[in-house]
Every structure is written in structure tokens, then in C-alpha cells.
Motif scaffolding. Structure first.
Motif, short mmCIF file in Angstrom:
data_model
loop_
_atom_site.label_atom_id
_atom_site.label_comp_id
_atom_site.label_asym_id
_atom_site.label_seq_id
_atom_site.Cartn_x
_atom_site.Cartn_y
_atom_site.Cartn_z
N ILE A 186 0.84 -1.20 0.00
CA ILE A 186 0.00 0.00 0.00
C ILE A 186 0.87 1.25 0.00
O ILE A 186 0.59 2.22 -0.71
CB ILE A 186 -0.95 -0.02 1.21
N LEU A 187 1.96 1.20 0.76
CA LEU A 187 2.88 2.33 0.79
C LEU A 187 3.53 2.53 -0.57
O LEU A 187 3.68 3.67 -1.03
CB LEU A 187 3.95 2.10 1.87
N ALA A 231 2.22 1.77 -3.43
CA ALA A 231 1.22 2.24 -4.40
C ALA A 231 0.93 3.73 -4.20
O ALA A 231 0.65 4.43 -5.17
CB ALA A 231 -0.07 1.44 -4.24
N THR A 232 1.02 4.21 -2.97
CA THR A 232 0.67 5.62 -2.72
C THR A 232 1.85 6.56 -2.94
O THR A 232 1.70 7.60 -3.55
CB THR A 232 0.12 5.79 -1.30
N SER A 233 3.00 6.20 -2.40
CA SER A 233 4.16 7.09 -2.55
C SER A 233 5.40 6.24 -2.80
O SER A 233 5.96 5.64 -1.90
CB SER A 233 4.35 7.94 -1.29
#
Length: 117
Positions: free
Chosen positions: A79-80, A82-84
Motif C-alpha cells: 500500500i505504501l 502504491a501511494t508514494s
């Protein structure tokens, strides 16, 4: 004031009613020798209390818990990513995976995770 008194009385009556009902249901239980004896994972508690304990199984369980916690720590990384997506996050992730891999290699060389022996 009257509403507060009613709420107070009801708040005392409900736990008293539940406690009384639990006592009533407890006394209806059929008490025989098998139900009164403690049960501990199939061991007879009336025999010797100090049974031999497998330290190899204990170490394997500890290793499993450690690696299980590490997997939980790895779960937020996709998730990290994918976001940044930054170089610092990738390096932290790769360092964490390297530490995990070194720990696995160490446990393998030590023979702690050899299930055949």
C-alpha cells in the motif's frame, strides 16, 4: 430527577438479574467425576507435573512467532508503494527483506528449521 432515579434502579436491577440467573443455571449442571476433573491438553493432571518438555519444539514455535510478526510488518508495504513510491521507502523495504533473509539463512544453517531430524 425522576428519570435519573429510574435509570439508576434499572442499572442495578439488570446486573442483579443476570447474576441471579447465572447462579440458577449453574446449580442445574450435572456434576460428575469427569466434568469436575481439570483437562489440560490430554495430560492427566493427577500424575507427574514435571513432564519432559521438547525445547526443539519450543524454539520452533518461537521462530514461527517471530517470522509471523515480520510478515505482519511487511503487509503495509504494498500500500505504501502504491501511494508514494520513493527511493527511501524502497531501501527500507529491501533492508527489512535482507534482515529477514539473513535470519532465515542463519536458522537454516543452525539446523533449527530442519524438520527431518
Amino acid at each position: 430527577m425522576l428519570i435519573m432515579t429510574i435509570i439508576f434502579i434499572v442499572s442495578l436491577m439488570i446486573p442483579t438479574l443476570v447474576f441471579s440467573l447465572s447462579l440458577l443455571l449453574f446449580h442445574r449442571m450435572n456434576l460428575d467425576r469427569n466434568k469436575m476433573s481439570p483437562f489440560e491438553c490430554g495430560f492427566d493432571p493427577n500424575n507427574q507435573a514435571r513432564l519432559p518438555f521438547s525445547t526443539r519444539f519450543f524454539l520452533l514455535a518461537i521462530i514461527f512467532i517471530v517470522f509471523d510478526i515480520e510478515v505482519v510488518l511487511l503487509m503495509p508495504f504494498p500500500i505504501l508503494m502504491a501511494t508514494s513510491l520513493s527511493f527511501q521507502h524502497i531501501m527500507i523495504f529491501l533492508l527489512f527483506l535482507l534482515i529477514l533473509l539473513l535470519g532465515l539463512i542463519h536458522e537454516w544453517n543452525e539446523g533449527s528449521i530442519n524438520w527431518l531430524s
